[in-house]
Design a protein around this motif. Structure first.
Motif, PDB file in Angstrom:
ATOM      1  N   ALA A 150      -7.629   2.990   8.323  1.00  0.00           N
ATOM      2  CA  ALA A 150      -6.616   3.231   7.302  1.00  0.00           C
ATOM      3  C   ALA A 150      -5.240   2.739   7.747  1.00  0.00           C
ATOM      4  O   ALA A 150      -4.452   2.236   6.937  1.00  0.00           O
ATOM      5  N   PHE A 151      -4.948   2.877   9.057  1.00  0.00           N
ATOM      6  CA  PHE A 151      -3.653   2.410   9.571  1.00  0.00           C
ATOM      7  C   PHE A 151      -3.479   0.912   9.340  1.00  0.00           C
ATOM      8  O   PHE A 151      -2.398   0.447   8.970  1.00  0.00           O
ATOM      9  N   TRP A 152      -4.558   0.140   9.553  1.00  0.00           N
ATOM     10  CA  TRP A 152      -4.444  -1.311   9.448  1.00  0.00           C
ATOM     11  C   TRP A 152      -4.569  -1.816   8.011  1.00  0.00           C
ATOM     12  O   TRP A 152      -4.279  -2.980   7.736  1.00  0.00           O
ATOM     13  N   GLN A 153      -5.002  -0.942   7.126  1.00  0.00           N
ATOM     14  CA  GLN A 153      -5.145  -1.359   5.734  1.00  0.00           C
ATOM     15  C   GLN A 153      -3.801  -1.828   5.177  1.00  0.00           C
ATOM     16  O   GLN A 153      -2.805  -1.107   5.191  1.00  0.00           O
ATOM     17  N   GLY A 154      -3.770  -3.067   4.694  1.00  0.00           N
ATOM     18  CA  GLY A 154      -2.553  -3.596   4.102  1.00  0.00           C
ATOM     19  C   GLY A 154      -1.537  -4.132   5.083  1.00  0.00           C
ATOM     20  O   GLY A 154      -0.512  -4.687   4.671  1.00  0.00           O
ATOM     21  N   LYS A 155      -1.787  -3.966   6.393  1.00  0.00           N
ATOM     22  CA  LYS A 155      -0.859  -4.509   7.384  1.00  0.00           C
ATOM     23  C   LYS A 155      -1.034  -6.020   7.487  1.00  0.00           C
ATOM     24  O   LYS A 155      -2.141  -6.546   7.359  1.00  0.00           O
ATOM     25  N   ASP A 156       0.055  -6.710   7.767  1.00  0.00           N
ATOM     26  CA  ASP A 156       0.031  -8.164   7.960  1.00  0.00           C
ATOM     27  C   ASP A 156      -0.135  -8.427   9.451  1.00  0.00           C
ATOM     28  O   ASP A 156       0.748  -8.092  10.256  1.00  0.00           O
TER      29      ASP A 156
END
Length: 650
Positions: free
Chosen positions: A320-326
């Protein structure tokens, strides 16, 4: 023969270069959990019954297995090879090669008989080889940037296909590997392959990438040393130069149309171990190029940093932390590679030199894998003990090599110079992460036990096997040929003997005798080889099936060293594993001479009950013993033969 001693250790454990430290190593910083320094010291009395474990038995993948995971590492191209020529620098026609098809039901049954739960098929992804497969659309590889004739399995050329050497029909090589995955599963075992995120072959080019997947470096801006979404680092304005050495020639000096001391690469890329020169040193990993994960040349990060509190969070929370991160492009490329193989039926990965890649990437990758395959087996090669907890808790690794510490200390004991007390201390220091620290005595990077430079005899590995396999609930790794005493003495071409070659075509003699032309019945093995193999089967049966191996560990070493009139010394090791009121006592003799009378002392809290005497049943080829109550402890007298281990059940 031309020898290159640093090359056989492709990932030699010499001090890391400044370049290696600044790219991917010093950058992999972050919080670690506190070290649990509580020692397993035996006290004279304890009211608490021993055996209530904090080590979770959920590490086991199969409900029918009550013990620990066992990984059998096979060097795939060597395993089924029946050719015995072993000509230095020999071609595939001269020295032969094993195939996927050699892993028959008989072969897989023999592997499983060692307690194996997972087979690590080493050398499967298509790496650079000196063999002509142009009829199948595969470009020839240049000997100037290939180590050996068969090539290093860690110079991957195409992550979306497999080594054509391993197929009966190279055009159908991927289908043949998929069939091997299915056979392995049918035999009740799981499949692990290598992923090498830190570097790729100097001439990486995928013929088999899915639509929309571009090659590493295909869209790089080569006018700059670094850009976040470049896959490689560049030596701007300089051409790559092939490394040279007075005592080395590719293919042993044999003429080859591409062996001309040249390799076209402009601008030059950084070499796999982080070397930044356009002409690497001959001892650098010059056959590979370093992958860029968004770590700048000065070691600073160009991606989001994982918050400290994520050390205690689940795979789901990491995903979830990396979701949507560039994140950098290389992260996505390796995520797609891992998912591709999971979708093919692969059950896990062994990650090469994981510590040279930022821990945030591992959080990103491993959490994505666990979302697809919750039981995936994720094993990493990490050699910095101060990074262990970081890569387990933040990087979400299941297991790490317990090399720098346990293996290195155990090796000195096998060689006769080390003391068991140091091994006990080393094991205590990682008590909080012990279930995650994979144990081994051999693998493709290490010397064979039987080689003169190690112990000179495979028998000296017998007590070490029992200790290594039974002291912890962590997985045990066995290397093919280890169980029959392979000594790695073949002069094969690239690199020195003592380790079975990973660079050239070779037959493995002791293993070939056990293989017996595909029967896998030890039909040509010597009596010593048969006896050693039986010992391995017996010990690994305990490790794989006895629930006490997932229970609590308690050292008896310090207590027994203090016993008067006993032959117990720093060359013996006694410990207990227990689950509830059931368990076993291990007593191993690392000396090749018989002991005198050992008066074994076991604290009463081990058994959880009070009795005048307790009878312990034998679990290996020896007699049982009866322990007599004496004060607050139990004791029994017996002796051990040279290199003997006794395991007693209660």
């Amino acid at each position: 023969m031309i020898t290159m001693p640093n090359f056989q250790f492709r990932f030699c454990l010499k001090p890391l270069s400044i370049a290696m430290l600044s790219i991917g190593l010093t950058a992999c910083t972050g919080p670690t959990s506190p070290v649990n320094n509580q020692k397993t010291v035996i006290k004279d009395a304890s009211p608490k019954p021993f055996g209530q474990s904090d080590e979770s038995s959920t590490l086991n993948d199969s409900a029918e297995r009550q013990g620990k995971p066992v990984v059998y590492q096979v060097f795939t191209r060597l395993f089924g090879n029946t050719n015995t020529n072993n000509q230095p620098w020999g071609t595939i026609e001269q020295n032969g090669v094993g195939k996927f098809s050699d892993f028959t039901p008989e072969a897989l049954k023999a592997i499983k008989s060692l307690g194996t739960s997972h087979i690590w098929y080493t050398g499967v992804p298509h790496h650079a080889v000196i063999n002509d497969y142009t009829d199948f659309g595969i470009s020839n590889d240049d000997p100037d940037v290939v180590k050996g004739r068969a090539g290093s399995p860690y110079a991957v050329k195409d992550y979306y296909n497999v080594n054509p050497d391993l197929a009966d029909d190279p055009a159908k090589r991927l289908e043949e590997f998929e069939a091997l995955i299915a056979r392995t599963h049918a035999a009740g075992m799981k499949v692990i392959i290598d992923i090498v995120p830190n570097h790729v072959a100097r001439d990486y080019h995928s013929l088999s990438a899915p639509e929309g997947v571009s090659d590493f470096g295909a869209h790089d801006d080569t006018s700059v040393e670094y850009a976040r979404d470049n896959n490689f680092y560049y030596v701007v304005g300089e051409a790559f130069q092939v490394p040279t050495a007075d005592n080395y020639q590719p293919l042993g000096g044999e003429k080859h149309p591409l062996s001309d001391g040249k390799f076209e690469e402009f601008p030059a890329k950084w070499t796999g171990n982080g070397a930044r020169a356009s002409k690497p040193d001959i001892n650098d990993w010059y056959e590979t190029v370093k992958v860029n994960y968004g770590v700048k040349p000065d070691g600073t990060y160009d991606f989001p940093v994982l918050p400290e509190e994520y050390s205690d969070k689940s795979f789901e929370a990491h995903a979830a932390f990396w979701q949507g991160k560039d994140v950098p492009d290389s992260w996505y490329k390796f995520r797609d590679i891992a998912h591709y193989w999971i979708d093919k039926g692969v059950d896990g990965f062994r990650y090469d030199m994981a510590e040279m890649v930022p821990v945030e990437f591992w959080s990103f990758l491993n959490s994505s894998i666990k979302q697809k395959a919750p039981n995936a087996f994720l094993l990493a090669e990490v050699y910095q003990p101060d990074k262990y907890r970081e890569y387990i808790h933040q990087g979400k690794m299941d297991y790490l090599y317990d090399k720098v510490g346990f293996y290195d200390t155990l090796k000195t004991i096998m060689q006769g110079s080390g003391e068991v007390s140091k091994l006990v201390t080393i094991h205590d220091e990682i008590n909080d992460i012990a279930p995650h620290m994979l144990h081994f005595l051999e693998n493709h990077d290490e010397q064979r036990i039987a080689s003169p430079d190690f112990a000179g005899s495979a028998k000296k590995g017998k007590p070490a096997l029992a200790v290594s396999a039974l002291i912890s609930s962590s997985p045990t790794l066995l290397y093919f040929g280890q169980d029959v005493g392979e000594d790695g003495s073949e002069e094969t071409g690239f690199g020195d003997p003592t380790r079975t070659s990973i660079f050239d075509y070779v037959g493995v003699p002791a293993h070939q005798r056990f293989m017996n032309d595909g029967k896998f019945d030890a039909g040509k093995s010597t009596e010593d080889e048969k006896a050693l193999h039986q010992f391995y089967q017996d010990v690994m049966a305990i490790a794989a099936t006895n629930p006490a191996v997932t229970g609590e560990y308690q050292s008896l070493h310090a207590l027994n060293l203090d016993v008067k009139d006993s032959a117990y010394t720093e060359q013996q090791f006694a410990f207990v594993r227990a689950q509830g009121e059931h368990g076993f006592v291990v007593v191993a003799n690392f000396n090749d001479k018989p002991t005198g009378a050992i008066k074994l002392v076991v604290p009463s809290n081990v058994f959880g009950k009070d009795s005048d005497r307790i009878t312990l049943a034998p679990m290996l080829s020896h007699e049982g013993i009866t322990l007599e109550k004496e004060g607050i402890n139990y004791n029994a007298s017996f002796s051990l033969e040279g290199l003997e281990t006794k395991v007693f059940a209660f």
